[in-house]
Design a protein around this motif. Sequence first.
Motif, PDB file in Angstrom:
ATOM      1  N   ARG A  23       0.785  -1.057   0.020  1.00 36.63           N
ATOM      2  CA  ARG A  23      -0.041  -0.187  -0.043  1.00 36.63           C
ATOM      3  C   ARG A  23       0.929   1.295  -0.148  1.00 36.63           C
ATOM      4  NH1 ARG A  23      -4.287  -2.777   3.733  1.00 36.63           N
ATOM      5  NH2 ARG A  23      -6.001  -2.934   2.297  1.00 36.63           N
ATOM      6  N   ASP A  28      -3.810  -0.621  -4.418  1.00 32.00           N
ATOM      7  CA  ASP A  28      -5.073  -0.364  -3.730  1.00 32.00           C
ATOM      8  C   ASP A  28      -5.615  -2.003  -3.489  1.00 32.00           C
ATOM      9  OD1 ASP A  28      -7.326   1.040  -2.946  1.00 32.00           O
ATOM     10  OD2 ASP A  28      -8.166   0.713  -4.649  1.00 32.00           O
ATOM     11  N   PRO A  30      -9.027  -3.918  -1.237  1.00 33.53           N
ATOM     12  CA  PRO A  30     -10.166  -3.687  -0.436  1.00 33.53           C
ATOM     13  C   PRO A  30     -10.222  -3.732   1.002  1.00 33.53           C
ATOM     14  CG  PRO A  30     -10.170  -5.933  -1.754  1.00 33.53           C
ATOM     15  CD  PRO A  30      -8.791  -5.285  -1.830  1.00 33.53           C
ATOM     16  N   PRO A  31     -11.037  -2.875   1.430  1.00 33.95           N
ATOM     17  CA  PRO A  31     -10.984  -2.954   3.100  1.00 33.95           C
ATOM     18  C   PRO A  31     -11.058  -4.239   3.484  1.00 33.95           C
ATOM     19  CG  PRO A  31     -12.421  -1.399   2.140  1.00 33.95           C
ATOM     20  CD  PRO A  31     -12.136  -2.221   0.908  1.00 33.95           C
ATOM     21  N   GLY A  32     -10.441  -4.679   4.712  1.00 29.67           N
ATOM     22  CA  GLY A  32     -10.644  -6.056   5.292  1.00 29.67           C
ATOM     23  C   GLY A  32      -9.487  -7.118   4.555  1.00 29.67           C
ATOM     24  N   GLU A  34      -6.582  -7.705   4.441  1.00 31.64           N
ATOM     25  CA  GLU A  34      -5.505  -8.257   5.304  1.00 31.64           C
ATOM     26  C   GLU A  34      -5.935  -9.458   6.054  1.00 31.64           C
ATOM     27  OE1 GLU A  34      -7.531  -5.091   6.132  1.00 31.64           O
ATOM     28  OE2 GLU A  34      -5.681  -4.340   5.312  1.00 31.64           O
TER      29      GLU A  34
END
Length: 128
Positions: A23, A28, A30-32, A34
Motif C-alpha cells: 500500500r 490498492d 479492498p478494506p479487510g 489483510e
Amino acid sequence: MAPTFQAIGLAVADMATSLAFYRRLGLDFPPGAEKEPHVETTVAGGIRLMWDTHAALKSFEPDYRPGEPSGGWAFLCADPAEVDRVHAELVAAGATSVKAPWDAPWGQRYAQVADPDGNVVDLFASSQ
C-alpha cells in the motif's frame, strides 16, 4: 490460440504486513483484505497481482514449503527525487534497504528494498 499472460503471485507469511508494505507503494486493496488468505489487485495493463498466505497454499498443496525469496517487482517513480523519497519512507517504515538510491549507468535513478518476505523491490525513474 496461445495462453494469455494475466497474473503474477506472491507467497507471503503475513498478509497484513505484506499489504501494508505494498500500500505504501500505491497499490490498492479492498478494506479487510489483510484478513483474507488470498488477495488480488489489478494494475495498469490489466495484470492481476495476487497474494496468497503460506497457509492458503498449503491448504491445496500439502507438501508446500516456502522457498528462499527470488525475484521481485519494479515500481516506476515520477522522477529521481521520488525514488529517493519512497526509498527513505519505506526504510523509515521498517523495510530493509537492499541498495540505497544511486545513479545507474543505464540512465536511471535506482534503489532497492526488501518486502516483508525478502523479495527485492526496485524503485526507478529516468535520470535524464
